[in-house]
Motif scaffolding. Structure first.
Motif, short mmCIF file in Angstrom:
data_model
loop_
_atom_site.label_atom_id
_atom_site.label_comp_id
_atom_site.label_asym_id
_atom_site.label_seq_id
_atom_site.Cartn_x
_atom_site.Cartn_y
_atom_site.Cartn_z
N ALA A 4 39.23 28.34 25.16
CA ALA A 4 38.35 27.62 26.07
C ALA A 4 38.33 28.22 27.48
N HIS A 5 39.48 28.48 28.05
CA HIS A 5 39.54 28.85 29.46
C HIS A 5 39.01 30.26 29.72
N ALA A 6 39.35 31.21 28.90
CA ALA A 6 38.88 32.58 29.12
C ALA A 6 37.34 32.68 29.03
N PRO A 7 36.70 32.10 28.00
CA PRO A 7 35.23 32.16 27.97
C PRO A 7 34.57 31.41 29.13
N ALA A 8 35.16 30.28 29.51
CA ALA A 8 34.60 29.53 30.65
C ALA A 8 34.71 30.36 31.93
N GLY A 9 35.86 31.03 32.10
CA GLY A 9 36.03 31.89 33.26
C GLY A 9 35.09 33.07 33.25
N TYR A 10 34.88 33.62 32.07
CA TYR A 10 33.94 34.74 31.96
C TYR A 10 32.52 34.29 32.34
N LEU A 11 32.10 33.16 31.82
CA LEU A 11 30.74 32.69 32.10
C LEU A 11 30.54 32.40 33.59
N LEU A 12 31.53 31.75 34.21
CA LEU A 12 31.41 31.46 35.64
C LEU A 12 31.41 32.76 36.46
N SER A 13 32.33 33.65 36.15
CA SER A 13 32.42 34.91 36.89
C SER A 13 31.17 35.77 36.69
N LYS A 14 30.68 35.82 35.49
CA LYS A 14 29.48 36.59 35.20
C LYS A 14 28.27 36.03 35.95
N ALA A 15 28.16 34.70 36.00
CA ALA A 15 27.04 34.08 36.70
C ALA A 15 27.08 34.39 38.19
N ILE A 16 28.25 34.25 38.80
CA ILE A 16 28.37 34.51 40.24
C ILE A 16 28.21 36.01 40.52
N SER A 17 28.84 36.83 39.70
CA SER A 17 28.77 38.27 39.93
C SER A 17 27.37 38.82 39.75
#
Length: 108
Positions: A4-17
């Motif tokens: 759960a946490h790694a994909p959520a972090g990826y999605l948030l980071s990808k969106a901001i980046s």
């Protein structure tokens, strides 16, 4: 942790980046690492503590302690803008992790 946490972090980071930093991979990696950083205490919990308490009671799951990293990020911004931005990605995702954990089993 990784489910759960790694994909959520990826999605948030990808969106901001992708919106502000042209998909910088360093920032995305820092964000994913931050999204699982609070669960690094699982090693201690399994090996040393023998699961005697919920690992959400350790300091890594107390938001107040993570706020102490902000002055270090501000100091880092004077020396390396990229390192400071990566640090903020890390910290944003730590708080994403803590907010997700607060819904499931609570945090301190």
């Amino acid at each position: 942790m990784l489910i759960a946490h790694a994909p959520a972090g990826y999605l948030l980071s990808k969106a901001i980046s992708s919106k502000f930093f042209n998909n910088n991979k360093l920032y995305i990696c820092a964000g994913v690492l931050g999204s699982i950083a609070s669960d690094f205490d699982l090693l201690y919990w399994h090996i040393v503590d023998n699961k005697s308490v919920n690992h959400h009671e350790y300091w890594t799951h107390i938001p107040y302690y993570w706020l102490f990293t902000i002055p270090f990020l501000l100091i880092a911004s004077r020396f390396s803008k990229r390192a400071a931005i990566a640090g903020f990605f890390f910290l944003i995702n730590v708080f994403l992790h803590l907010s997700l954990d607060s819904f499931i089993s609570g945090i301190m």
